[in-house]
Design a protein around this motif. Structure first.
Motif, PDB file in Angstrom:
ATOM      1  N   GLY A  29      14.770   7.637 -15.638  1.00 48.91           N
ATOM      2  CA  GLY A  29      14.024   7.955 -14.428  1.00 48.91           C
ATOM      3  C   GLY A  29      13.320   9.297 -14.425  1.00 48.91           C
ATOM      4  O   GLY A  29      12.839   9.754 -13.392  1.00 48.91           O
ATOM      5  N   ARG A  30      13.183   9.931 -15.571  1.00 51.26           N
ATOM      6  CA  ARG A  30      12.571  11.267 -15.643  1.00 51.26           C
ATOM      7  C   ARG A  30      11.763  11.385 -16.929  1.00 51.26           C
ATOM      8  O   ARG A  30      12.138  10.832 -17.958  1.00 51.26           O
ATOM      9  CB  ARG A  30      13.675  12.318 -15.642  1.00 51.26           C
ATOM     10  CG  ARG A  30      13.173  13.733 -15.630  1.00 51.26           C
ATOM     11  CD  ARG A  30      14.346  14.725 -15.485  1.00 51.26           C
ATOM     12  NE  ARG A  30      13.832  16.065 -15.456  1.00 51.26           N
ATOM     13  CZ  ARG A  30      13.467  16.774 -16.519  1.00 51.26           C
ATOM     14  NH1 ARG A  30      13.572  16.249 -17.730  1.00 51.26           N
ATOM     15  NH2 ARG A  30      13.007  17.995 -16.394  1.00 51.26           N
ATOM     16  N   PHE A  61       4.620   9.746 -15.253  1.00 50.86           N
ATOM     17  CA  PHE A  61       5.104   8.664 -14.393  1.00 50.86           C
ATOM     18  C   PHE A  61       5.397   7.408 -15.213  1.00 50.86           C
ATOM     19  O   PHE A  61       6.456   6.786 -15.077  1.00 50.86           O
ATOM     20  CB  PHE A  61       4.046   8.399 -13.313  1.00 50.86           C
ATOM     21  CG  PHE A  61       4.112   7.078 -12.615  1.00 50.86           C
ATOM     22  CD1 PHE A  61       5.251   6.671 -11.927  1.00 50.86           C
ATOM     23  CD2 PHE A  61       3.008   6.242 -12.604  1.00 50.86           C
ATOM     24  CE1 PHE A  61       5.285   5.455 -11.257  1.00 50.86           C
ATOM     25  CE2 PHE A  61       3.036   5.029 -11.939  1.00 50.86           C
ATOM     26  CZ  PHE A  61       4.180   4.626 -11.269  1.00 50.86           C
ATOM     27  N   ALA A  64       8.581   7.809 -17.233  1.00 50.49           N
ATOM     28  CA  ALA A  64       9.766   7.863 -16.371  1.00 50.49           C
ATOM     29  C   ALA A  64      10.138   6.465 -15.901  1.00 50.49           C
ATOM     30  O   ALA A  64      11.307   6.069 -15.949  1.00 50.49           O
ATOM     31  CB  ALA A  64       9.523   8.791 -15.180  1.00 50.49           C
ATOM     32  N   CYS A  65       9.154   5.681 -15.464  1.00 51.38           N
ATOM     33  CA  CYS A  65       9.485   4.353 -14.924  1.00 51.38           C
ATOM     34  C   CYS A  65       9.741   3.333 -16.019  1.00 51.38           C
ATOM     35  O   CYS A  65      10.341   2.291 -15.752  1.00 51.38           O
ATOM     36  CB  CYS A  65       8.466   3.872 -13.899  1.00 51.38           C
ATOM     37  SG  CYS A  65       6.816   3.537 -14.476  1.00 51.38           S
ATOM     38  N   ALA A  95       7.947  14.207 -14.048  1.00 54.58           N
ATOM     39  CA  ALA A  95       8.106  13.026 -13.212  1.00 54.58           C
ATOM     40  C   ALA A  95       9.583  12.807 -12.929  1.00 54.58           C
ATOM     41  O   ALA A  95      10.409  12.880 -13.841  1.00 54.58           O
ATOM     42  CB  ALA A  95       7.533  11.799 -13.914  1.00 54.58           C
ATOM     43  N   GLU A  97      12.256  10.189 -10.663  1.00 62.47           N
ATOM     44  CA  GLU A  97      12.439   8.991  -9.847  1.00 62.47           C
ATOM     45  C   GLU A  97      13.030   9.377  -8.497  1.00 62.47           C
ATOM     46  O   GLU A  97      13.990  10.131  -8.418  1.00 62.47           O
ATOM     47  CB  GLU A  97      13.407   8.059 -10.579  1.00 62.47           C
ATOM     48  CG  GLU A  97      13.685   6.765  -9.879  1.00 62.47           C
ATOM     49  CD  GLU A  97      14.670   5.966 -10.686  1.00 62.47           C
ATOM     50  OE1 GLU A  97      14.224   5.258 -11.608  1.00 62.47           O
ATOM     51  OE2 GLU A  97      15.884   6.084 -10.422  1.00 62.47           O
ATOM     52  N   ARG A  98      12.429   8.857  -7.439  1.00 64.95           N
ATOM     53  CA  ARG A  98      12.952   9.088  -6.085  1.00 64.95           C
ATOM     54  C   ARG A  98      13.803   7.928  -5.630  1.00 64.95           C
ATOM     55  O   ARG A  98      14.819   8.121  -4.974  1.00 64.95           O
ATOM     56  CB  ARG A  98      11.802   9.317  -5.098  1.00 64.95           C
ATOM     57  CG  ARG A  98      11.057  10.594  -5.349  1.00 64.95           C
ATOM     58  CD  ARG A  98      11.986  11.786  -5.177  1.00 64.95           C
ATOM     59  NE  ARG A  98      11.290  13.000  -5.559  1.00 64.95           N
ATOM     60  CZ  ARG A  98      11.870  14.025  -6.150  1.00 64.95           C
ATOM     61  NH1 ARG A  98      13.147  13.998  -6.429  1.00 64.95           N
ATOM     62  NH2 ARG A  98      11.183  15.084  -6.462  1.00 64.95           N
ATOM     63  N   TYR A 107       8.146   7.347  -7.707  1.00 63.28           N
ATOM     64  CA  TYR A 107       8.288   8.516  -8.577  1.00 63.28           C
ATOM     65  C   TYR A 107       7.373   9.627  -8.095  1.00 63.28           C
ATOM     66  O   TYR A 107       6.229   9.375  -7.737  1.00 63.28           O
ATOM     67  CB  TYR A 107       7.910   8.150 -10.025  1.00 63.28           C
ATOM     68  CG  TYR A 107       8.861   7.150 -10.627  1.00 63.28           C
ATOM     69  CD1 TYR A 107       9.878   7.552 -11.479  1.00 63.28           C
ATOM     70  CD2 TYR A 107       8.769   5.796 -10.311  1.00 63.28           C
ATOM     71  CE1 TYR A 107      10.770   6.631 -12.008  1.00 63.28           C
ATOM     72  CE2 TYR A 107       9.656   4.867 -10.833  1.00 63.28           C
ATOM     73  CZ  TYR A 107      10.655   5.297 -11.679  1.00 63.28           C
ATOM     74  OH  TYR A 107      11.546   4.392 -12.201  1.00 63.28           O
TER      75      TYR A 107
END
Length: 136
Positions: A29-30, A61, A64-65, A95, A97-98, A107
């Motif tokens: 996620g980062r 992004f 990360a995703c 980036a 992840e939220r 993100y």
């Protein structure tokens, strides 16, 4: 996603490679990516074109995703430009992840100069694509 898959994905990423983007780190996620603003990236005002700033943020992004393994694609993104990128600046995009809920993720990416000045804030929305394998 294993490091070899990330490396293979980045090797095929012609947009990032063409802009001289370097992928510094990827974990769950980062992601962190870096790019130097060159003369070829100048807009008519003699500063870094916003499209390149967006490209750097979008690249961070994307990794990360895609860090978990399943193919993730952008389904939306927005950017807020806060300061101009100057020619010669090295920009760093981080980036984070939220949220990840089902197939959808959100993100946030902050783009800064190496000195720490914030150039842009980017928010990307991703969707996991079922049944689409990563290219080899």
């Amino acid at each position: 996603m294993g490091q070899s898959r990330i490396d293979a994905m980045f090797e095929r990423d012609r947009a990032a490679g063409g802009a001289g983007i370097v992928l510094e780190e990827v974990s769950g996620g980062r992601a962190v990516a870096r790019m130097k603003v060159t003369e070829e990236m100048a807009n008519a005002h003699g500063i870094g074109h916003g499209g390149y700033v967006f490209l750097l943020a979008d690249t961070a992004f994307a990794y990360a995703c895609n860090s978990y393994g399943p193919v993730a694609l952008a389904q939306g993104a927005q950017v807020t430009f806060l300061a101009p990128a100057q020619l010669g600046d090295t920009l760093v995009a981080e980036a984070v992840e939220r949220t990840l809920a089902g197939r959808q993720g959100v993100y946030d990416v902050t783009v800064r100069t190496e000195a720490g000045a914030v150039v842009a804030e980017f928010r990307g929305q991703s969707v996991l694509v079922a049944g689409v394998p990563h290219s080899s």
